[in-house]
Design a protein around this motif. Structure first.
Motif, PDB file in Angstrom:
ATOM      1  N   ALA B 137       0.844  -1.198   0.000  1.00 34.60           N
ATOM      2  CA  ALA B 137       0.000   0.000   0.000  1.00 34.60           C
ATOM      3  C   ALA B 137       0.882   1.252   0.000  1.00 34.60           C
ATOM      4  O   ALA B 137       0.645   2.190  -0.768  1.00 34.60           O
ATOM      5  CB  ALA B 137      -0.918  -0.013   1.224  1.00 34.60           C
ATOM      6  N   PHE B 138       1.920   1.267   0.832  1.00 36.45           N
ATOM      7  CA  PHE B 138       2.841   2.408   0.858  1.00 36.45           C
ATOM      8  C   PHE B 138       3.492   2.604  -0.503  1.00 36.45           C
ATOM      9  O   PHE B 138       3.614   3.727  -0.996  1.00 36.45           O
ATOM     10  CB  PHE B 138       3.937   2.193   1.913  1.00 36.45           C
ATOM     11  CG  PHE B 138       3.453   2.313   3.331  1.00 36.45           C
ATOM     12  CD1 PHE B 138       2.371   3.109   3.649  1.00 36.45           C
ATOM     13  CD2 PHE B 138       4.098   1.640   4.352  1.00 36.45           C
ATOM     14  CE1 PHE B 138       1.926   3.221   4.954  1.00 36.45           C
ATOM     15  CE2 PHE B 138       3.666   1.746   5.666  1.00 36.45           C
ATOM     16  CZ  PHE B 138       2.581   2.533   5.963  1.00 36.45           C
ATOM     17  N   ASP B 139       3.937   1.483  -1.125  1.00 34.61           N
ATOM     18  CA  ASP B 139       4.601   1.577  -2.433  1.00 34.61           C
ATOM     19  C   ASP B 139       3.699   2.238  -3.461  1.00 34.61           C
ATOM     20  O   ASP B 139       4.138   3.103  -4.222  1.00 34.61           O
ATOM     21  CB  ASP B 139       4.996   0.181  -2.938  1.00 34.61           C
ATOM     22  CG  ASP B 139       6.275  -0.313  -2.276  1.00 34.61           C
ATOM     23  OD1 ASP B 139       6.964   0.516  -1.667  1.00 34.61           O
ATOM     24  OD2 ASP B 139       6.568  -1.509  -2.386  1.00 34.61           O
ATOM     25  N   VAL B 140       2.422   1.795  -3.478  1.00 34.25           N
ATOM     26  CA  VAL B 140       1.486   2.325  -4.476  1.00 34.25           C
ATOM     27  C   VAL B 140       1.249   3.816  -4.229  1.00 34.25           C
ATOM     28  O   VAL B 140       1.342   4.635  -5.146  1.00 34.25           O
ATOM     29  CB  VAL B 140       0.160   1.539  -4.435  1.00 34.25           C
ATOM     30  CG1 VAL B 140      -0.908   2.251  -5.243  1.00 34.25           C
ATOM     31  CG2 VAL B 140       0.365   0.131  -4.959  1.00 34.25           C
ATOM     32  N   LEU B 141       0.997   4.185  -2.972  1.00 36.90           N
ATOM     33  CA  LEU B 141       0.709   5.591  -2.658  1.00 36.90           C
ATOM     34  C   LEU B 141       1.913   6.485  -2.959  1.00 36.90           C
ATOM     35  O   LEU B 141       1.772   7.607  -3.424  1.00 36.90           O
ATOM     36  CB  LEU B 141       0.329   5.736  -1.190  1.00 36.90           C
ATOM     37  CG  LEU B 141      -1.000   5.100  -0.783  1.00 36.90           C
ATOM     38  CD1 LEU B 141      -1.205   5.212   0.711  1.00 36.90           C
ATOM     39  CD2 LEU B 141      -2.154   5.759  -1.524  1.00 36.90           C
ATOM     40  N   ARG B 142       3.103   5.946  -2.710  1.00 40.69           N
ATOM     41  CA  ARG B 142       4.330   6.719  -2.865  1.00 40.69           C
ATOM     42  C   ARG B 142       4.701   6.903  -4.334  1.00 40.69           C
ATOM     43  O   ARG B 142       5.295   7.899  -4.713  1.00 40.69           O
ATOM     44  CB  ARG B 142       5.429   5.932  -2.152  1.00 40.69           C
ATOM     45  CG  ARG B 142       6.720   6.580  -1.915  1.00 40.69           C
ATOM     46  CD  ARG B 142       7.486   5.716  -0.944  1.00 40.69           C
ATOM     47  NE  ARG B 142       7.630   4.349  -1.431  1.00 40.69           N
ATOM     48  CZ  ARG B 142       8.646   3.941  -2.162  1.00 40.69           C
ATOM     49  NH1 ARG B 142       9.589   4.756  -2.499  1.00 40.69           N
ATOM     50  NH2 ARG B 142       8.699   2.692  -2.560  1.00 40.69           N
ATOM     51  N   SER B 143       4.355   5.897  -5.153  1.00 45.14           N
ATOM     52  CA  SER B 143       4.821   5.912  -6.536  1.00 45.14           C
ATOM     53  C   SER B 143       3.924   6.705  -7.469  1.00 45.14           C
ATOM     54  O   SER B 143       4.348   7.067  -8.563  1.00 45.14           O
ATOM     55  CB  SER B 143       4.955   4.487  -7.066  1.00 45.14           C
ATOM     56  OG  SER B 143       5.857   3.768  -6.270  1.00 45.14           O
ATOM     57  N   VAL B 144       2.672   6.932  -7.071  1.00 48.64           N
ATOM     58  CA  VAL B 144       1.804   7.753  -7.917  1.00 48.64           C
ATOM     59  C   VAL B 144       2.094   9.223  -7.579  1.00 48.64           C
ATOM     60  O   VAL B 144       1.982   9.624  -6.432  1.00 48.64           O
ATOM     61  CB  VAL B 144       0.322   7.429  -7.662  1.00 48.64           C
ATOM     62  CG1 VAL B 144      -0.560   8.340  -8.483  1.00 48.64           C
ATOM     63  CG2 VAL B 144       0.032   5.979  -7.982  1.00 48.64           C
ATOM     64  N   PRO B 145       2.493  10.025  -8.580  1.00 50.39           N
ATOM     65  CA  PRO B 145       2.802  11.427  -8.296  1.00 50.39           C
ATOM     66  C   PRO B 145       1.573  12.182  -7.766  1.00 50.39           C
ATOM     67  O   PRO B 145       0.445  11.864  -8.137  1.00 50.39           O
ATOM     68  CB  PRO B 145       3.223  11.986  -9.654  1.00 50.39           C
ATOM     69  CG  PRO B 145       3.611  10.802 -10.466  1.00 50.39           C
ATOM     70  CD  PRO B 145       2.769   9.674  -9.981  1.00 50.39           C
ATOM     71  N   GLU B 146       1.831  13.166  -6.900  1.00 52.25           N
ATOM     72  CA  GLU B 146       0.751  13.964  -6.320  1.00 52.25           C
ATOM     73  C   GLU B 146      -0.176  14.544  -7.384  1.00 52.25           C
ATOM     74  O   GLU B 146      -1.382  14.570  -7.229  1.00 52.25           O
ATOM     75  CB  GLU B 146       1.338  15.158  -5.549  1.00 52.25           C
ATOM     76  CG  GLU B 146       1.733  14.862  -4.150  1.00 52.25           C
ATOM     77  CD  GLU B 146       3.094  15.397  -3.849  1.00 52.25           C
ATOM     78  OE1 GLU B 146       3.799  15.776  -4.800  1.00 52.25           O
ATOM     79  OE2 GLU B 146       3.463  15.430  -2.669  1.00 52.25           O
ATOM     80  N   LEU B 147       0.444  15.013  -8.465  1.00 44.54           N
ATOM     81  CA  LEU B 147      -0.336  15.709  -9.476  1.00 44.54           C
ATOM     82  C   LEU B 147      -1.360  14.777 -10.124  1.00 44.54           C
ATOM     83  O   LEU B 147      -2.442  15.228 -10.523  1.00 44.54           O
ATOM     84  CB  LEU B 147       0.603  16.297 -10.536  1.00 44.54           C
ATOM     85  CG  LEU B 147       0.115  17.606 -11.113  1.00 44.54           C
ATOM     86  CD1 LEU B 147       0.310  18.728 -10.146  1.00 44.54           C
ATOM     87  CD2 LEU B 147       0.813  17.891 -12.427  1.00 44.54           C
ATOM     88  N   VAL B 148      -1.024  13.486 -10.212  1.00 46.56           N
ATOM     89  CA  VAL B 148      -1.967  12.520 -10.781  1.00 46.56           C
ATOM     90  C   VAL B 148      -3.165  12.359  -9.856  1.00 46.56           C
ATOM     91  O   VAL B 148      -4.322  12.417 -10.288  1.00 46.56           O
ATOM     92  CB  VAL B 148      -1.268  11.163 -11.024  1.00 46.56           C
ATOM     93  CG1 VAL B 148      -2.272  10.121 -11.465  1.00 46.56           C
ATOM     94  CG2 VAL B 148      -0.167  11.317 -12.048  1.00 46.56           C
ATOM     95  N   PHE B 149      -2.884  12.182  -8.553  1.00 48.12           N
ATOM     96  CA  PHE B 149      -3.981  12.149  -7.585  1.00 48.12           C
ATOM     97  C   PHE B 149      -4.810  13.426  -7.701  1.00 48.12           C
ATOM     98  O   PHE B 149      -6.034  13.394  -7.690  1.00 48.12           O
ATOM     99  CB  PHE B 149      -3.429  12.064  -6.161  1.00 48.12           C
ATOM    100  CG  PHE B 149      -2.988  10.681  -5.748  1.00 48.12           C
ATOM    101  CD1 PHE B 149      -3.801   9.589  -5.954  1.00 48.12           C
ATOM    102  CD2 PHE B 149      -1.763  10.490  -5.141  1.00 48.12           C
ATOM    103  CE1 PHE B 149      -3.406   8.319  -5.555  1.00 48.12           C
ATOM    104  CE2 PHE B 149      -1.360   9.218  -4.746  1.00 48.12           C
ATOM    105  CZ  PHE B 149      -2.179   8.139  -4.953  1.00 48.12           C
ATOM    106  N   ALA B 150      -4.111  14.569  -7.802  1.00 51.64           N
ATOM    107  CA  ALA B 150      -4.802  15.855  -7.824  1.00 51.64           C
ATOM    108  C   ALA B 150      -5.739  15.946  -9.028  1.00 51.64           C
ATOM    109  O   ALA B 150      -6.869  16.421  -8.903  1.00 51.64           O
ATOM    110  CB  ALA B 150      -3.792  17.000  -7.845  1.00 51.64           C
ATOM    111  N   LEU B 151      -5.285  15.469 -10.204  1.00 55.96           N
ATOM    112  CA  LEU B 151      -6.131  15.497 -11.404  1.00 55.96           C
ATOM    113  C   LEU B 151      -7.435  14.762 -11.147  1.00 55.96           C
ATOM    114  O   LEU B 151      -8.523  15.246 -11.484  1.00 55.96           O
ATOM    115  CB  LEU B 151      -5.392  14.831 -12.570  1.00 55.96           C
ATOM    116  CG  LEU B 151      -4.370  15.662 -13.339  1.00 55.96           C
ATOM    117  CD1 LEU B 151      -3.532  14.776 -14.229  1.00 55.96           C
ATOM    118  CD2 LEU B 151      -5.079  16.709 -14.173  1.00 55.96           C
TER     119      LEU B 151
END
Lengths: 259, 293
Positions: B137-151
């Motif tokens: 779970a940490f790996d997945v959350l860490r590897s997706v850039p913030e901006l992608v989540f933000a979009l």
């Protein structure tokens, strides 16, 4: 008030201030209840649409965008490293004794890296047009600053004795750098470069949002067009690439440090 | 065999082995160099590197940056600065919001990381299965850039700081969780075992055996993350996720040149102030813990 009471009061006030600040911050950023409820509903909706992820027949363009992202990260890191090497030597205190030059270069490095690569990308897209080339420059420019600083530190931290030993045996300046300095500095520098390559793959994957090439453009387009299964596919593609690059690069870094 | 002959023989063996070793090393180096060259060429083609375009673009870049610089005349300096920073009140509020976004995201992301990090570390996790789940779970959350989540969050919750906070929160939870778990694993095992031996539960052992050891460490990671998140929050506005980035993106697209330099300068100042403040706080947090040891 006794001393002991004062000692307890100060942290208590600090905590109180911190909690108050946090509460104020939460109030500033919180959405309205309706917006939140609607957002959660929409989020559930689009996560539902994300399953199963699908390339939607655009697998090759997507892979090309991914390759573009990797190329941007690789060349951006490489250009920054090459440009930073002489700057690092100039910025190192034991190599460049002029204090004013030293100070000026350090402040310049800090200025370059204080600006996020996305802001540099905005500027370079305006200056050289859309496309991955702007992205390469947007990665290279801020990283040149960081690299120059890190390289300067690596050179400053190097042991002087091997260099003096080479000089004592009659080596010239080139031999001093090659056999005295380089074997100490190179592993440090290489592992910094690899570490930044990892983080640049992450940065490069989003620069496309402002038109600077790579997979970010495909991603923001799909979101605008509501193609959530393709969005999920692209996110998985980025995720997989980042994890693979991190793992491989971490292994190489350990190898370099151990050697 | 005489001693001299034996020495000559040994010297010859040495020089032969040395030559063989050296040619082997050189072949390996040549191989890596060739591989590297291929990588450079391929990525230059894929990355559309065009030296002619760079040469044509360099003056553009210089001209662009030149245009963003404000006109400051010595005799009307204050008026010129006032004109340059004409919207300073609005910008300061936006900057404040940017810092607050980073604060909320860091605190709640850090809280999630702190809750899960014990499951993710080898020395105090409940089970190997839970450990693997938490780490992935940490790996997945860490590897997706913030901006992608933000979009994605901007699409769901509409433009505004809340989407940015959620993006920062998720990414920070992953990044901090990994660091926290590693810090836990570096904690000394003795206190943990002692609490277990005295009849405490696993939660007691974590609370009294691990937490006192790792708390200063975790707090200093949290402060570092806050600094990083202030930087990140300043650009999330580009996709509509709140903060000063929205204004920056607007003036860049509308070519309001002097505003660009004003906003970039304000961001730099804010980042520097936050960095210095965090540095002070970090020393204050770590110094008493270090002195007690």
């Amino acid at each position: 008030m006794t001393d002991a009471a004062a000692r307890h009061l100060k942290p208590a006030l600090l905590w109180l201030g911190g909690v108050a600040l946090l509460a104020f911050a939460c109030w500033r950023v919180a959405p309205t209840a309706e917006a939140f409820a609607m957002g959660v509903g929409k989020l559930g909706f689009l996560v539902g649409f994300m399953v199963p992820p699908s390339a939607g027949g655009a697998l090759w363009p997507m892979l090309h965008a991914l390759a573009e992202t990797l190329a941007m990260a690789f060349l951006g890191t490489l250009i920054a490293a090459v440009a930073a090497l002489p700057l690092g030597f100039l910025g190192a205190r034991n190599v460049a004794p002029a204090a004013l030059l030293h100070f000026g270069l350090r402040r310049g490095f800090d200025g370059l890296r204080g600006v996020d690569s996305l802001i540099w990308a905005l500027i370079f897209v305006s200056a050289v047009g859309m496309g991955p080339f702007a992205g390469i420059l947007a990665i290279a420019v801020p990283d040149t600053g960081v690299f120059a600083k890190l390289f300067a530190e690596a050179i400053e931290n190097a042991d002087r004795r091997p260099v003096e030993a080479v000089r004592a045996t009659g080596g010239g300046r080139l031999a001093e750098a090659r056999y005295g300095l380089l074997p100490q500095v190179l592993p440090v520098i290489l592992s910094h470069i690899l570490y930044f390559f990892e983080s640049n793959v992450r940065s490069a994957s989003i620069l496309g949002v402002v038109g600077a090439g790579g997979i970010g453009l495909a991603l923001s387009d799909r979101i605008r067009l509501n193609n959530w299964d393709e969005v999920a596919f692209l996110i998985l593609l980025i995720l997989g690439t980042v994890i693979v690059i991190d793992t491989v690069s971490a292994r190489i870094r350990r190898g370099i440090i151990a050697a | 065999m005489t001693v001299a002959a034996a020495q000559a023989d040994a010297a010859e063996v040495f020089s032969r082995r040395f030559a063989a070793h050296r040619s082997q090393r050189r072949a390996a180096s040549a191989g890596y160099a060739a591989l590297f060259l291929v990588a450079v060429i391929v990525s230059s083609i894929v990355g559309e590197v065009d030296l002619a375009r760079l040469a044509a673009g360099l003056p553009n870049i210089a001209a662009y940056i030149g245009r963003t610089l404000p006109v400051l005349r010595l005799d009307t300096l204050w008026a010129d600065i006032g004109e340059w920073l004409w919207a300073i009140d609005i910008w300061l509020v936006m900057l404040g919001d940017t810092v607050l976004m980073a604060l909320v995201g860091t605190v709640f992301g850090g809280a999630i990381a702190a809750l899960l990090c014990f499951e993710a570390s080898e020395n105090c996790g409940a089970s190997p299965l839970a450990r693997q789940a938490a780490r992935r779970a940490f790996d997945v959350l860490r590897s997706v850039p913030e901006l992608v989540f933000a979009l994605v969050f901007v699409f769901a919750f509409g433009p505004g700081p809340f989407a940015g906070v959620l993006a920062i929160l998720l990414h920070s939870a992953g990044a901090l969780g990994k660091l926290f778990a590693e810090a836990n694993e570096n904690a000394e095992a003795g206190p943990y075992q002692a609490v277990l031996a005295a009849g405490g539960t696993r939660l007691h052992a974590i609370r009294f055996g691990i937490v006192p050891q790792i708390l200063p460490n975790h707090l200093s990671y949290l402060l570092l993350r806050f600094e990083i998140n202030v930087r990140a929050a300043s650009v999330l506005g580009v996709v509509g996720a709140g903060g000063i980035g929205e204004e920056l993106y607007l003036v860049v697209r509308q070519f309001i040149y002097s505003d660009i330099s004003a906003i970039v300068l304000l961001i730099l100042l804010a980042v520097a102030i936050v960095d210095i403040g965090c540095e002070k706080l970090r020393h204050a947090l770590i110094a008493p813990a270090g002195a007690a040891r």
